[in-house]
Design a protein around this motif. Structure first.
Motif, PDB file in Angstrom:
ATOM      1  N   TYR A 113      44.887 -52.406  86.246  1.00 48.39           N
ATOM      2  CA  TYR A 113      45.204 -53.838  86.274  1.00 48.39           C
ATOM      3  C   TYR A 113      43.926 -54.642  86.499  1.00 48.39           C
ATOM      4  N   HIS A 114      43.724 -55.679  85.675  1.00 49.73           N
ATOM      5  CA  HIS A 114      42.629 -56.608  85.965  1.00 49.73           C
ATOM      6  C   HIS A 114      43.197 -57.999  86.192  1.00 49.73           C
ATOM      7  N   HIS A 115      42.786 -58.599  87.307  1.00 53.23           N
ATOM      8  CA  HIS A 115      43.330 -59.876  87.759  1.00 53.23           C
ATOM      9  C   HIS A 115      42.317 -60.987  87.503  1.00 53.23           C
ATOM     10  N   ILE A 116      42.756 -61.999  86.717  1.00 50.86           N
ATOM     11  CA  ILE A 116      41.874 -63.121  86.390  1.00 50.86           C
ATOM     12  C   ILE A 116      42.053 -64.216  87.436  1.00 50.86           C
ATOM     13  N   SER A 117      40.950 -64.573  88.109  1.00 48.37           N
ATOM     14  CA  SER A 117      41.061 -65.653  89.085  1.00 48.37           C
ATOM     15  C   SER A 117      39.882 -66.621  88.945  1.00 48.37           C
ATOM     16  N   GLY A 164      47.041 -48.089  96.761  1.00 49.49           N
ATOM     17  CA  GLY A 164      46.099 -47.409  95.860  1.00 49.49           C
ATOM     18  C   GLY A 164      46.185 -47.869  94.413  1.00 49.49           C
ATOM     19  N   VAL A 165      46.690 -49.091  94.211  1.00 49.35           N
ATOM     20  CA  VAL A 165      46.751 -49.624  92.849  1.00 49.35           C
ATOM     21  C   VAL A 165      45.339 -49.691  92.269  1.00 49.35           C
ATOM     22  N   ARG A 166      45.178 -49.337  90.970  1.00 48.43           N
ATOM     23  CA  ARG A 166      43.858 -49.338  90.324  1.00 48.43           C
ATOM     24  C   ARG A 166      43.602 -50.727  89.752  1.00 48.43           C
ATOM     25  N   ALA A 167      42.942 -51.570  90.565  1.00 46.02           N
ATOM     26  CA  ALA A 167      42.790 -52.974  90.167  1.00 46.02           C
ATOM     27  C   ALA A 167      41.388 -53.483  90.437  1.00 46.02           C
ATOM     28  N   THR A 168      40.992 -54.481  89.629  1.00 48.32           N
ATOM     29  CA  THR A 168      39.779 -55.257  89.873  1.00 48.32           C
ATOM     30  C   THR A 168      40.155 -56.737  89.769  1.00 48.32           C
ATOM     31  N   ILE A 169      39.288 -57.583  90.361  1.00 54.46           N
ATOM     32  CA  ILE A 169      39.516 -59.035  90.347  1.00 54.46           C
ATOM     33  C   ILE A 169      38.247 -59.694  89.832  1.00 54.46           C
ATOM     34  N   SER A 170      38.403 -60.756  89.018  1.00 49.61           N
ATOM     35  CA  SER A 170      37.227 -61.584  88.709  1.00 49.61           C
ATOM     36  C   SER A 170      37.540 -63.039  89.029  1.00 49.61           C
ATOM     37  N   ASN A 171      36.537 -63.718  89.586  1.00 49.89           N
ATOM     38  CA  ASN A 171      36.653 -65.150  89.907  1.00 49.89           C
ATOM     39  C   ASN A 171      35.590 -65.874  89.093  1.00 49.89           C
ATOM     40  N   CYS A 172      36.056 -66.675  88.140  1.00 53.34           N
ATOM     41  CA  CYS A 172      35.133 -67.303  87.195  1.00 53.34           C
ATOM     42  C   CYS A 172      35.057 -68.811  87.436  1.00 53.34           C
ATOM     43  N   SER A 173      33.956 -69.392  86.970  1.00 54.56           N
ATOM     44  CA  SER A 173      33.762 -70.844  87.056  1.00 54.56           C
ATOM     45  C   SER A 173      34.414 -71.534  85.854  1.00 54.56           C
ATOM     46  N   ASN A 174      34.121 -72.832  85.678  1.00 54.11           N
ATOM     47  CA  ASN A 174      34.795 -73.652  84.646  1.00 54.11           C
ATOM     48  C   ASN A 174      34.445 -73.192  83.232  1.00 54.11           C
ATOM     49  N   ASN A 175      35.467 -72.907  82.449  1.00 53.94           N
ATOM     50  CA  ASN A 175      35.293 -72.486  81.056  1.00 53.94           C
ATOM     51  C   ASN A 175      35.347 -73.673  80.105  1.00 53.94           C
ATOM     52  N   TYR A 176      34.588 -73.564  79.004  1.00 47.92           N
ATOM     53  CA  TYR A 176      34.747 -74.517  77.909  1.00 47.92           C
ATOM     54  C   TYR A 176      34.716 -73.737  76.597  1.00 47.92           C
ATOM     55  N   ALA A 223      33.539 -56.040  80.529  1.00 48.39           N
ATOM     56  CA  ALA A 223      32.544 -55.228  81.267  1.00 48.39           C
ATOM     57  C   ALA A 223      33.173 -54.700  82.562  1.00 48.39           C
ATOM     58  N   ILE A 224      33.986 -55.540  83.203  1.00 48.05           N
ATOM     59  CA  ILE A 224      34.617 -55.125  84.469  1.00 48.05           C
ATOM     60  C   ILE A 224      35.702 -54.072  84.203  1.00 48.05           C
ATOM     61  N   ILE A 225      36.485 -54.284  83.149  1.00 47.79           N
ATOM     62  CA  ILE A 225      37.520 -53.288  82.831  1.00 47.79           C
ATOM     63  C   ILE A 225      36.855 -51.943  82.502  1.00 47.79           C
ATOM     64  N   ARG A 229      34.059 -51.229  89.554  1.00 47.72           N
ATOM     65  CA  ARG A 229      34.520 -50.290  90.575  1.00 47.72           C
ATOM     66  C   ARG A 229      35.892 -50.714  91.064  1.00 47.72           C
ATOM     67  N   MET A 230      36.806 -49.744  91.197  1.00 51.84           N
ATOM     68  CA  MET A 230      38.179 -50.046  91.613  1.00 51.84           C
ATOM     69  C   MET A 230      38.208 -50.774  92.947  1.00 51.84           C
ATOM     70  N   GLY A 231      39.052 -51.787  93.015  1.00 49.23           N
ATOM     71  CA  GLY A 231      39.246 -52.531  94.260  1.00 49.23           C
ATOM     72  C   GLY A 231      38.229 -53.635  94.458  1.00 49.23           C
ATOM     73  N   GLU A 232      37.242 -53.728  93.538  1.00 43.04           N
ATOM     74  CA  GLU A 232      36.163 -54.710  93.757  1.00 43.04           C
ATOM     75  C   GLU A 232      36.465 -56.058  93.106  1.00 43.04           C
ATOM     76  N   THR A 233      35.773 -57.066  93.652  1.00 37.39           N
ATOM     77  CA  THR A 233      35.799 -58.419  93.093  1.00 37.39           C
ATOM     78  C   THR A 233      34.453 -58.698  92.446  1.00 37.39           C
ATOM     79  N   TYR A 234      34.474 -59.344  91.274  1.00 33.34           N
ATOM     80  CA  TYR A 234      33.239 -59.746  90.585  1.00 33.34           C
ATOM     81  C   TYR A 234      33.295 -61.236  90.284  1.00 33.34           C
ATOM     82  N   LEU A 235      32.254 -61.960  90.657  1.00 35.93           N
ATOM     83  CA  LEU A 235      32.162 -63.373  90.297  1.00 35.93           C
ATOM     84  C   LEU A 235      31.535 -63.486  88.905  1.00 35.93           C
ATOM     85  N   ILE A 236      32.114 -64.376  88.083  1.00 35.59           N
ATOM     86  CA  ILE A 236      31.599 -64.580  86.727  1.00 35.59           C
ATOM     87  C   ILE A 236      31.088 -66.012  86.590  1.00 35.59           C
ATOM     88  N   GLY A 237      29.815 -66.143  86.192  1.00 30.30           N
ATOM     89  CA  GLY A 237      29.224 -67.456  85.970  1.00 30.30           C
ATOM     90  C   GLY A 237      28.045 -67.308  85.025  1.00 30.30           C
TER      91      GLY A 237
END
Ligand code: NAD
Ligand code: DAU
Length: 331
Positions: A113-117, A164-176, A223-225, A229-237
């Motif tokens: 699972y990949h979570h978009i935030s 133990g869910v296999r998930a990652t999270i990304s937190n991104c800035s404003n998209n255009y 790239a994150i998928i 690393r499982m369970g990690e958060t990545y900031l995207i900017g």
């Protein structure tokens, strides 16, 4: 690879689908989308996908679709701050309850699972200081929208740790970029100008957003998928800090108007002052780099897209402006 994309008829999700089909020949894409006011079937024109119309809060439907997938990428959300101030209920339902249903399904079926935030979960920063958000910044959301996104991120973290869910999270800035709803800042001003209406800046217009092209957001998600690393958060900017007044002046200039030809209107309650992303982890751990480094040329291409695709945005325009008319006054 069977990829379930929630919210794939929205702005970022539809661009993700098009990018995925163009770059990943092994991907079989299913889109789950409720086609709210923000979703459009025409955003997926030409995309060879299975389309399922439905809610992410529909546990039985979500369970079936997740069970048929290898990876879930969860974009579906109520996404607009101004709407969350007028009516927060749908934000709790979609963003919190919907994420809960997806997490329970990926837990049952052991699906990646990949979570978009969003970077908005971190609150805001002061102007003219060097600070940026990092993965360690404490959560401090300001609006109903950002608080429900923060809540959904915390559910993901708990499901990783407890189950133990296999998930990652990304937190991104404003998209255009193309296919963004006309309620959002850049498409609103561009389509107003096409209609001969002056752009509208909330408050003093000095609020800063950290702009990233939607295709860069989506390449970072892959790239994150692929390598996260499982369970990690990545900031995207993408180092795209610009204040709103400068963005409007650029749009006006690119559309052949005077850069000061805009109005100030009532400020947004609780309006976050500044966002800025430190994306070092994404670069150092996953080797990701943004491709769109020149905001002005990305903006020019986006303006061209709205000029060439009036059929896409015109049906939404008057209802969107009618919603704004009740909340804002020219100062
Ligand atoms: P959007 O509003 O353009 O699209 C949302 C999509 O989700 C629409 O197609 C809509 O029909 C669908 N949807 C809404 N409620 C649903 C429900 N209950 N069940 C199923 N589908 C539903 O949003 P966007 O700007 O593309 O944002 C996508 C995601 O990216 C969101 O999670 C948002 O929080 C996040 N995000 C957005 C930005 C940005 O700048 N737009 C930046 C960072 C993160
Ligand atoms: O930072 C990521 C977030 O970016 C996402 O999580 C949200 O889904 C997305 O909508 C966006 O939130 P913002 O509130 O920053 O975006 P919005 O396009 O609504 O506004 C951008 C800035 O422009 C903000 O400072 C408010 C201002 N604004 C907006 C509109 C619609 C104006 O000055 N005038 C306007 O007419």
């Amino acid at each position: 690879m069977r990829v379930l994309v929630t919210g794939g008829a929205g702005f970022i999700g539809s661009n993700f689908v098009h990018q995925t089909l163009a770059t990943r020949p092994d991907a079989e894409v299913t889109v789950l989308d409720a086609l709210t006011y923000a979703g459009s079937r025409s955003s997926l024109e030409g995309a060879d996908v299975r389309f399922v119309e439905g809610l992410v809060q529909d546990g039985a439907l979500v369970d079936r679709l997740v069970g048929e997938s290898d990876v879930v990428v969860h974009f579906a959300a109520e996404s607009h701050n101004d709407n969350s101030l007028a009516s927060p209920g749908p934000f709790v339902q979609t963003n919190v309850v919907g994420t809960y249903e997806l997490l329970e399904a990926v837990r049952r079926h052991d699906v990646r699972y990949h979570h978009i935030s969003t970077d908005e979960v971190y609150g805001d920063l002061e102007l003219d200081v060097p600070d940026r958000f990092t993965e360690a910044t404490p959560y401090n959301p300001s609006s109903p929208y950002s608080s429900t996104k923060g809540a959904s991120d915390l559910l993901v973290r708990a499901w990783v740790r407890s189950f133990g869910v296999r998930a990652t999270i990304s937190n991104c800035s404003n998209n255009y970029g193309p296919r963004q709803h006309v309620e959002k800042f850049i498409p609103r001003q561009v389509t107003n100008l096409i209609d001969g209406v002056r752009p509208r800046l909330y408050g003093d217009g000095l609020n800063v957003r950290d702009w990233i092209h939607v295709d860069d957001h989506n390449s970072a998600v892959w790239a994150i998928i692929d390598r996260g690393r499982m369970g990690e958060t990545y900031l995207i900017g993408a180092d795209g800090e610009v204040d709103n007044k400068t963005v409007v002046a650029e749009i006006l200039t690119l559309m052949g108007r005077e850069p000061g030809d805009f109005d100030h209107v009532t400020d947004r309650p609780g309006h976050d002052r500044r966002y800025a992303i430190d994306w070092t982890r994404l670069r150092d751990e996953l080797g990701w780099q943004p491709q769109y480094r020149d905001f002005r040329s990305g903006l020019a291409a986006t303006i061209d897209w709205y000029r060439a695709n009036e059929d896409w945005w015109r049906p939404q325009k008057s209802a969107t402006e009618a919603r704004y008319a009740t909340a804002e006054q020219v100062l």
